[in-house]
Motif scaffolding. Structure first.
Motif, PDB file in Angstrom:
ATOM      1  N   UNK A 441       0.829  -1.138  -0.037  1.00  0.00           N
ATOM      2  CA  UNK A 441       0.044  -0.005   0.118  1.00  0.00           C
ATOM      3  C   UNK A 441       0.861   1.192   0.105  1.00  0.00           C
ATOM      4  N   UNK A 442       1.197   1.872   1.310  1.00  0.00           N
ATOM      5  CA  UNK A 442       1.789   3.169   1.211  1.00  0.00           C
ATOM      6  C   UNK A 442       3.223   3.272   0.775  1.00  0.00           C
ATOM      7  N   UNK A 443       3.887   2.237   0.835  1.00  0.00           N
ATOM      8  CA  UNK A 443       5.300   2.100   0.448  1.00  0.00           C
ATOM      9  C   UNK A 443       5.472   1.247  -0.758  1.00  0.00           C
ATOM     10  N   UNK A 444       4.262   1.210  -1.658  1.00  0.00           N
ATOM     11  CA  UNK A 444       4.217   0.462  -2.977  1.00  0.00           C
ATOM     12  C   UNK A 444       5.349   0.908  -3.837  1.00  0.00           C
ATOM     13  N   UNK A 445       5.423   2.359  -3.920  1.00  0.00           N
ATOM     14  CA  UNK A 445       6.522   2.898  -4.860  1.00  0.00           C
ATOM     15  C   UNK A 445       7.718   2.469  -4.723  1.00  0.00           C
ATOM     16  N   UNK A 446       8.188   2.421  -3.462  1.00  0.00           N
ATOM     17  CA  UNK A 446       9.568   1.957  -2.968  1.00  0.00           C
ATOM     18  C   UNK A 446       9.812   0.588  -3.131  1.00  0.00           C
ATOM     19  N   UNK A 447       8.784  -0.356  -2.801  1.00  0.00           N
ATOM     20  CA  UNK A 447       8.691  -1.737  -2.961  1.00  0.00           C
ATOM     21  C   UNK A 447       8.673  -2.259  -4.301  1.00  0.00           C
ATOM     22  N   UNK A 448       8.147  -1.243  -5.270  1.00  0.00           N
ATOM     23  CA  UNK A 448       8.173  -1.731  -6.836  1.00  0.00           C
ATOM     24  C   UNK A 448       9.660  -1.065  -7.322  1.00  0.00           C
ATOM     25  N   UNK A 449      10.065  -0.025  -6.846  1.00  0.00           N
ATOM     26  CA  UNK A 449      11.334   0.332  -7.340  1.00  0.00           C
ATOM     27  C   UNK A 449      12.464  -0.560  -6.933  1.00  0.00           C
ATOM     28  N   UNK A 450      12.499  -1.167  -5.898  1.00  0.00           N
ATOM     29  CA  UNK A 450      13.544  -2.164  -5.383  1.00  0.00           C
ATOM     30  C   UNK A 450      13.337  -3.608  -6.469  1.00  0.00           C
ATOM     31  N   UNK A 451      12.193  -3.995  -6.538  1.00  0.00           N
ATOM     32  CA  UNK A 451      11.842  -5.036  -7.358  1.00  0.00           C
ATOM     33  C   UNK A 451      12.273  -4.765  -8.701  1.00  0.00           C
ATOM     34  N   UNK A 452      11.988  -3.536  -9.359  1.00  0.00           N
ATOM     35  CA  UNK A 452      12.368  -3.438 -10.760  1.00  0.00           C
ATOM     36  C   UNK A 452      13.901  -3.242 -11.001  1.00  0.00           C
ATOM     37  N   UNK A 453      14.666  -2.903 -10.097  1.00  0.00           N
ATOM     38  CA  UNK A 453      16.106  -2.618 -10.006  1.00  0.00           C
ATOM     39  C   UNK A 453      16.645  -4.225 -10.129  1.00  0.00           C
ATOM     40  N   UNK A 454      16.181  -5.180  -9.261  1.00  0.00           N
ATOM     41  CA  UNK A 454      16.878  -6.368  -9.231  1.00  0.00           C
ATOM     42  C   UNK A 454      16.238  -7.221 -10.253  1.00  0.00           C
ATOM     43  N   UNK A 455      14.921  -7.045 -10.877  1.00  0.00           N
ATOM     44  CA  UNK A 455      14.755  -7.558 -11.885  1.00  0.00           C
ATOM     45  C   UNK A 455      15.261  -7.078 -13.298  1.00  0.00           C
ATOM     46  N   UNK A 456      15.790  -6.013 -13.374  1.00  0.00           N
ATOM     47  CA  UNK A 456      16.408  -5.342 -14.486  1.00  0.00           C
ATOM     48  C   UNK A 456      17.913  -5.944 -14.351  1.00  0.00           C
ATOM     49  N   UNK A 457      18.531  -6.244 -13.063  1.00  0.00           N
ATOM     50  CA  UNK A 457      19.800  -6.762 -13.254  1.00  0.00           C
ATOM     51  C   UNK A 457      19.866  -8.333 -13.726  1.00  0.00           C
ATOM     52  N   UNK A 458      18.523  -8.955 -13.475  1.00  0.00           N
ATOM     53  CA  UNK A 458      18.540 -10.283 -14.108  1.00  0.00           C
ATOM     54  C   UNK A 458      18.451 -10.123 -15.692  1.00  0.00           C
TER      55      UNK A 458
END
Length: 538
Positions: A441-458
């Motif tokens: 919910x309230x920290x979804x932007x940060x949660x998605x940002x970290x997930x996006x960075x790790x996903x992009x590394x892959x």
């Protein structure tokens, strides 16, 4: 877009509009009010800061009509399509680029990997900048720079230049990967964004699926590799013009700043202010907050770690295919770059079929739960249903691709495995993407940002070892290995479905609404009561 209550600078604190956000049981208390300077002593509510991205605008909110919402949704999807299209477009030109620059296959692969590597840097910068200055300025600035770097790639005189321009291009092209989703959260509320996200989710997978087809036929026709980057320049420039002339600002805190500025100008009273105007932090604090918050959340959340690993593996496998397909279809079956590009088309078709079935089957099932849990949100675990099916389908698609990759088997057999692959990828991403938003919910932007960075590394790293893996193990066993790894990860949604509520109860960042927490506590007390009774009997 009327989205906020506005408090008067007078001591009576009269309002110009009814604060609808305050009246909703699912929203925080004071998140979108423009205050006067007489309001003092209020503690900063971190939940309020992320409220808009958590819930979107409240149901029935006026200001953007449905047609405009769908246009903005389609436009943000095109921006993502642009970025992902550019990531894989050079795959058909690898032989020509190797010959022109005199480079090996590993360096040539960097043309794709470095662009995707830019996705690891960009989201950390563009997401917080959009929360400080708005979505529109970030889109305009990044797409202008992105278009310029495509020009640089087209005019590159040597290997170093084109590699640098590819990395910088990916860094600036990554803005839509985080901010387009944020725009959708700005304009759609949590009850209605399912369809919008379903349509939007096609874009990240349509680009990599279509680009090898277009780039491959351009290469087969003998068109210079430089023209590929001129085409990317035209595409990015067209998107820049669409943003400039048709995309409005959607971020509520920025709209409130503008409203406060207008009130100060109309009334001559300088005591009007919006919350974002009062949040003054230094550049060093902004960098620290930008870099630390997403990964601080990631390392403390087992759920988010598991989801990120799964999504990263799936995303990496997609980009791995840009090296695997040329081996299976190009080297083994002697297909041209253009025909090899056609082999990616079923992935796109499968992705479209997944969106259609999501809208027809899964979204109505979710909407049926909304009245049952009203006025509270539906538990995030309701988003996981389609991923329970998609995980096994994704694993099967690699076994299918592997065991039909023999040169003597008709090419239709391995090609159609892409239907199952694209179908499963979209269902997995839709399910887990929605789960992250609803759970955090309230920290979804940060949660998605970290997930996006790790996903992009892959996504950047998988192509680097794909050629060696497929040549060493051969296409059969390399694909079987990926299928086995997919089987190992498929239970993650099942575990979250079973234990997600318990994990959220213990989480610092995944809030539970009071009714759900009460039900969990009652279940826990009942369980302990049964255990104590049985122990007394013994």
């Amino acid at each position: 877009m009327t989205t906020a209550a506005v408090a008067s600078p007078l001591s009576s604190m009269q309002t110009l509009e009814i604060p609808t956000r305050v009246l909703s049981a699912t929203h925080s208390q004071d998140s979108v009010t423009i205050y006067s300077q007489e309001v003092r002593g209020e503690e900063h509510d971190i939940n309020a800061e992320f409220e808009q991205e958590a819930y979107g605008p409240p149901p029935g909110e006026k200001g953007i009509d449905p047609y405009e919402r769908w246009y903005i949704t389609a436009l943000t999807g095109i921006l993502v399509l642009n970025a992902t299209f550019a990531s894989s477009a050079p795959s058909g030109y690898i032989p020509q680029l190797r010959e022109h620059f005199g480079i090996g296959s590993e360096v040539a692969t960097l043309l794709i990997s470095l662009f995707v590597g830019g996705y690891c840097v960009g989201p950390i910068l563009w997401a917080p900048l959009s929360e400080q200055y708005g979505r529109r300025p970030v889109f305009l600035g990044t797409f202008f720079a992105y278009a310029c770097f495509q020009v640089g790639a087209a005019l590159s005189p040597n290997t170093a230049a084109i590699l640098i321009f590819r990395f910088l291009g990916g860094t600036f092209a990554s803005a839509p990967l985080t901010n387009s989703g944020a725009v959708i959260a700005d304009i759609w509320n949590s009850d209605t964004r399912g369809k919008a996200l379903a349509v939007f989710t096609v874009a990240p997978f349509a680009g990599p699926s279509i680009a090898p087809l277009i780039g491959g036929f351009m290469a087969t026709a003998g068109v210079s590799w430089r023209w590929l980057f001129w085409v990317l320049t035209l595409f990015s420039s067209a998107c820049l013009l669409l943003v400039l002339f048709t995309l409005p600002e959607t971020y509520v805190p920025i709209l409130l700043v503008r409203k406060a500025e207008k009130l100060r100008k109309e009334t001559g009273d300088e005591r009007w202010w919006a919350p974002l105007e009062k949040r003054k932090i230094s550049a060093l604090q902004r960098v620290e907050e930008t870099l630390n918050r997403p990964f601080k959340i990631l390392v403390q959340e087992p759920m988010l770690i598991a989801i990120t690993i799964y999504m990263s593996f799936v995303y990496g496998c997609l980009y791995l295919l840009f090296e695997a397909y040329p081996i299976v279809f190009g080297e083994d079956r002697h297909m041209s770059a253009g025909i090899t590009g056609l082999m990616f088309l079923p992935i796109f078709v499968g992705a479209c079929a997944a969106v259609i079935t999501y809208i027809i089957i899964w979204n109505p099932r979710y909407e049926a739960l909304i009245p049952e849990y009203a006025p509270f949100p539906v538990p995030p675990e309701a988003r996981l249903e389609q991923s329970l099916w998609a995980g096994p389908i994704f694993a099967i698609s690699f076994f299918w691709f592997g065991f039909t990759s023999y040169a003597q088997i008709n090419y239709w057999a391995p090609m159609t495995s892409g239907l199952a692959m694209g179908f499963a990828i979209v269902w997995i991403f839709l399910s887990l993407f929605n789960y992250i938003i609803d759970a955090y919910l309230f920290v979804a932007a940060s949660a998605l940002a970290s997930s996006t960075v790790i996903r992009s590394l892959a996504g950047a790293s998988f192509p680097l070892f794909a050629t060696q893996m497929y040549n060493t193990l051969n296409p059969r066993w390399a694909s079987v290995l990926l299928g086995c790894l997919a089987i190992l990860m498929a239970p993650i949604p099942f575990v979250l479905m079973r234990y997600g509520a318990t994990l959220r109860l213990k989480s610092k960042f995944a809030p539970m609404h009071p009714k759900e927490k009460e039900m969990m506590e009652e279940k826990r007390r009942r369980k302990h009561g049964i255990e104590s009774d049985s122990s007394s009997v013994v």
